[in-house]
Design a protein around this motif. Structure first.
Motif, PDB file in Angstrom:
ATOM      1  N   ARG A   1       0.993  -0.983  -0.160  1.00  0.00           N
ATOM      2  CA  ARG A   1      -0.085  -0.194   0.135  1.00  0.00           C
ATOM      3  C   ARG A   1       0.581   1.722   0.201  1.00  0.00           C
ATOM      4  O   ARG A   1       0.673   2.328  -0.805  1.00  0.00           O
ATOM      5  CB  ARG A   1      -1.202  -0.402   0.871  1.00  0.00           C
ATOM      6  N   LYS A   2       2.258   1.510   0.878  1.00  0.00           N
ATOM      7  CA  LYS A   2       3.032   2.146   0.962  1.00  0.00           C
ATOM      8  C   LYS A   2       3.813   2.444  -0.514  1.00  0.00           C
ATOM      9  O   LYS A   2       3.088   3.353  -1.071  1.00  0.00           O
ATOM     10  CB  LYS A   2       3.599   2.436   1.598  1.00  0.00           C
TER      11      LYS A   2
ATOM     12  N   ILE B   1      10.173  -0.535   4.443  1.00  0.00           N
ATOM     13  CA  ILE B   1       9.643  -0.092   3.817  1.00  0.00           C
ATOM     14  C   ILE B   1       9.914   1.315   3.258  1.00  0.00           C
ATOM     15  O   ILE B   1       9.440   2.144   2.690  1.00  0.00           O
ATOM     16  CB  ILE B   1       8.119  -0.552   3.212  1.00  0.00           C
ATOM     17  N   ASP B   2       9.685   2.068   4.882  1.00  0.00           N
ATOM     18  CA  ASP B   2       9.589   2.634   5.349  1.00  0.00           C
ATOM     19  C   ASP B   2      10.608   3.919   4.717  1.00  0.00           C
ATOM     20  O   ASP B   2      10.768   4.451   4.201  1.00  0.00           O
ATOM     21  CB  ASP B   2       9.325   3.807   6.142  1.00  0.00           C
ATOM     22  N   GLY B   3      11.860   3.369   4.936  1.00  0.00           N
ATOM     23  CA  GLY B   3      13.008   3.852   4.643  1.00  0.00           C
ATOM     24  C   GLY B   3      13.630   3.547   3.221  1.00  0.00           C
ATOM     25  O   GLY B   3      14.253   4.703   2.676  1.00  0.00           O
ATOM     26  N   ILE B   4      13.076   2.286   2.581  1.00  0.00           N
ATOM     27  CA  ILE B   4      13.310   2.533   1.247  1.00  0.00           C
ATOM     28  C   ILE B   4      12.829   3.850  -0.010  1.00  0.00           C
ATOM     29  O   ILE B   4      13.107   4.147  -0.682  1.00  0.00           O
ATOM     30  CB  ILE B   4      13.493   0.883   0.832  1.00  0.00           C
ATOM     31  N   VAL B   5      11.675   3.172   0.862  1.00  0.00           N
ATOM     32  CA  VAL B   5      10.207   4.714   0.132  1.00  0.00           C
ATOM     33  C   VAL B   5      11.283   6.382   0.436  1.00  0.00           C
ATOM     34  O   VAL B   5      11.428   7.069  -0.486  1.00  0.00           O
ATOM     35  CB  VAL B   5       8.891   5.022   0.104  1.00  0.00           C
ATOM     36  N   GLU B   6      12.161   6.512   0.708  1.00  0.00           N
ATOM     37  CA  GLU B   6      12.780   7.557   1.791  1.00  0.00           C
ATOM     38  C   GLU B   6      13.968   8.161   1.202  1.00  0.00           C
ATOM     39  O   GLU B   6      14.039   9.297   0.430  1.00  0.00           O
ATOM     40  CB  GLU B   6      13.001   7.654   3.387  1.00  0.00           C
ATOM     41  N   GLU B   7      14.716   6.597   1.278  1.00  0.00           N
ATOM     42  CA  GLU B   7      15.593   7.058  -0.006  1.00  0.00           C
ATOM     43  C   GLU B   7      15.056   7.592  -1.260  1.00  0.00           C
ATOM     44  O   GLU B   7      15.971   8.263  -1.848  1.00  0.00           O
ATOM     45  CB  GLU B   7      16.201   5.272   0.330  1.00  0.00           C
ATOM     46  N   GLY B   8      14.557   6.700  -2.091  1.00  0.00           N
ATOM     47  CA  GLY B   8      13.875   7.546  -3.344  1.00  0.00           C
ATOM     48  C   GLY B   8      13.517   8.437  -3.402  1.00  0.00           C
ATOM     49  O   GLY B   8      13.710   9.568  -4.599  1.00  0.00           O
ATOM     50  N   GLU B   9      12.757   8.856  -2.103  1.00  0.00           N
ATOM     51  CA  GLU B   9      12.235  10.743  -2.204  1.00  0.00           C
ATOM     52  C   GLU B   9      13.816  11.198  -2.067  1.00  0.00           C
ATOM     53  O   GLU B   9      13.662  12.214  -3.050  1.00  0.00           O
ATOM     54  CB  GLU B   9      11.472  10.778  -1.143  1.00  0.00           C
TER      55      GLU B   9
ATOM     56  N   PRO C   1       3.810   6.231  -8.601  1.00  0.00           N
ATOM     57  CA  PRO C   1       3.110   7.407  -9.336  1.00  0.00           C
ATOM     58  C   PRO C   1       3.900   9.050  -8.738  1.00  0.00           C
ATOM     59  O   PRO C   1       5.028   9.405  -9.965  1.00  0.00           O
ATOM     60  CB  PRO C   1       1.809   8.047  -8.896  1.00  0.00           C
ATOM     61  N   LYS C   2       5.261   9.186  -7.789  1.00  0.00           N
ATOM     62  CA  LYS C   2       5.699   9.961  -7.636  1.00  0.00           C
ATOM     63  C   LYS C   2       7.606   9.789  -8.588  1.00  0.00           C
ATOM     64  O   LYS C   2       7.443   9.936  -9.092  1.00  0.00           O
ATOM     65  CB  LYS C   2       5.936   9.822  -6.202  1.00  0.00           C
ATOM     66  N   LEU C   3       7.464   8.431  -8.386  1.00  0.00           N
ATOM     67  CA  LEU C   3       8.430   8.081  -9.465  1.00  0.00           C
ATOM     68  C   LEU C   3       8.575   7.801 -10.495  1.00  0.00           C
ATOM     69  O   LEU C   3       9.589   8.654 -11.470  1.00  0.00           O
ATOM     70  CB  LEU C   3       8.881   6.609  -8.548  1.00  0.00           C
ATOM     71  N   ALA C   4       7.122   7.879 -11.255  1.00  0.00           N
ATOM     72  CA  ALA C   4       6.806   7.928 -12.355  1.00  0.00           C
ATOM     73  C   ALA C   4       7.653   9.130 -13.277  1.00  0.00           C
ATOM     74  O   ALA C   4       7.638   9.401 -14.315  1.00  0.00           O
ATOM     75  CB  ALA C   4       5.549   7.625 -12.669  1.00  0.00           C
ATOM     76  N   LYS C   5       6.585  10.187 -11.914  1.00  0.00           N
ATOM     77  CA  LYS C   5       6.034  11.217 -12.427  1.00  0.00           C
ATOM     78  C   LYS C   5       7.696  11.628 -12.229  1.00  0.00           C
ATOM     79  O   LYS C   5       8.002  13.046 -13.164  1.00  0.00           O
ATOM     80  CB  LYS C   5       6.020  11.990 -11.619  1.00  0.00           C
ATOM     81  N   GLY C   6       8.643  11.456 -11.278  1.00  0.00           N
ATOM     82  CA  GLY C   6      10.285  11.878 -11.256  1.00  0.00           C
ATOM     83  C   GLY C   6      11.091  11.605 -12.416  1.00  0.00           C
ATOM     84  O   GLY C   6      12.556  11.710 -12.809  1.00  0.00           O
TER      85      GLY C   6
ATOM     86  N   ALA D   1      16.600   2.741  -6.313  1.00  0.00           N
ATOM     87  CA  ALA D   1      16.045   2.503  -5.392  1.00  0.00           C
ATOM     88  C   ALA D   1      14.089   1.683  -5.378  1.00  0.00           C
ATOM     89  O   ALA D   1      14.429   0.593  -4.804  1.00  0.00           O
ATOM     90  CB  ALA D   1      14.958   3.733  -4.999  1.00  0.00           C
ATOM     91  N   ALA D   2      14.183   1.327  -6.538  1.00  0.00           N
ATOM     92  CA  ALA D   2      13.112   0.709  -7.120  1.00  0.00           C
ATOM     93  C   ALA D   2      13.538  -0.498  -6.750  1.00  0.00           C
ATOM     94  O   ALA D   2      12.840  -1.689  -6.429  1.00  0.00           O
ATOM     95  CB  ALA D   2      12.353   0.740  -8.027  1.00  0.00           C
TER      96      ALA D   2
END
Length: 167
Positions: A25-26, A80-88, A32-37, A107-108
């Motif tokens: 869910r995260k 997963i929170d850390g992985i998503v934060e790293e991608g951001e 979509p943010k990764l796709a846009k970036g 990151a993905a």
């Protein structure tokens, strides 16, 4: 005071199921943010495709929750929170950089590898617990996660890393 109930494999299965449900869910929100970036249209398309697949992963997980007779509910997953934060952070730190897509792929793939380990473990435990219907659902998602990882590797081997290196 009553004795604390001994935890069993069923309990561990359920807790891990909650963990991966939260993670999926995260990722539904992050993709979509990764796709846009992403700079590369191919990478954008890969993120969009995986977002669509992730919706199916969430639906399958909901079916597994039904099989175990529990409500579908996530449990915060710091990994997963850390992985998503790293991608951001990569999107912010490398915006407009030739290395952006290479970083986003990295990151993905971290997220994919996390999911692959979780689904592989859940599938094995479902086999041990005799949950044949859950095994099929988890195996289907595991196969999709592995294909996504392979597709990301191909993108990294083709354009993303060469573009990052050439700059």
């Amino acid at each position: 005071m009553p004795a604390k109930a001994e935890k069993k494999l069923e309990d561990l299965f359920y807790e891990t199921l909650r963990d991966v449900y939260y993670a999926e869910r995260k990722l539904l929100k992050a993709l979509p943010k990764l796709a846009k970036g992403a700079e590369s249209p191919d990478l954008t398309a890969a993120f969009e495709k995986h977002r669509d697949e992730t919706e199916g992963h969430v639906e399958r997980l909901q079916q597994v929750f039904e099989i175990v007779g529990k409500r579908a509910q996530g449990k915060t997953c710091p990994a997963i929170d850390g992985i998503v934060e790293e991608g951001e952070e990569i999107m912010e730190d490398f915006k407009s950089s030739p290395a952006l897509d290479a970083g986003l792929i990295s990151a993905a793939q971290a997220a994919e590898h996390y999911e692959i380990t979780r689904y592989g473990t859940l599938k094995r435990w479902a086999q041990e617990l005799g949950m044949t219907d859950a095994v099929k659902l988890l195996d289907q998602t595991l196969a999709e996660e592995k294909k996504t990882d392979e597709a990301l590797t191909k993108l990294a081997e083709t354009a993303a890393n060469q573009r990052a290196k050439a700059a």
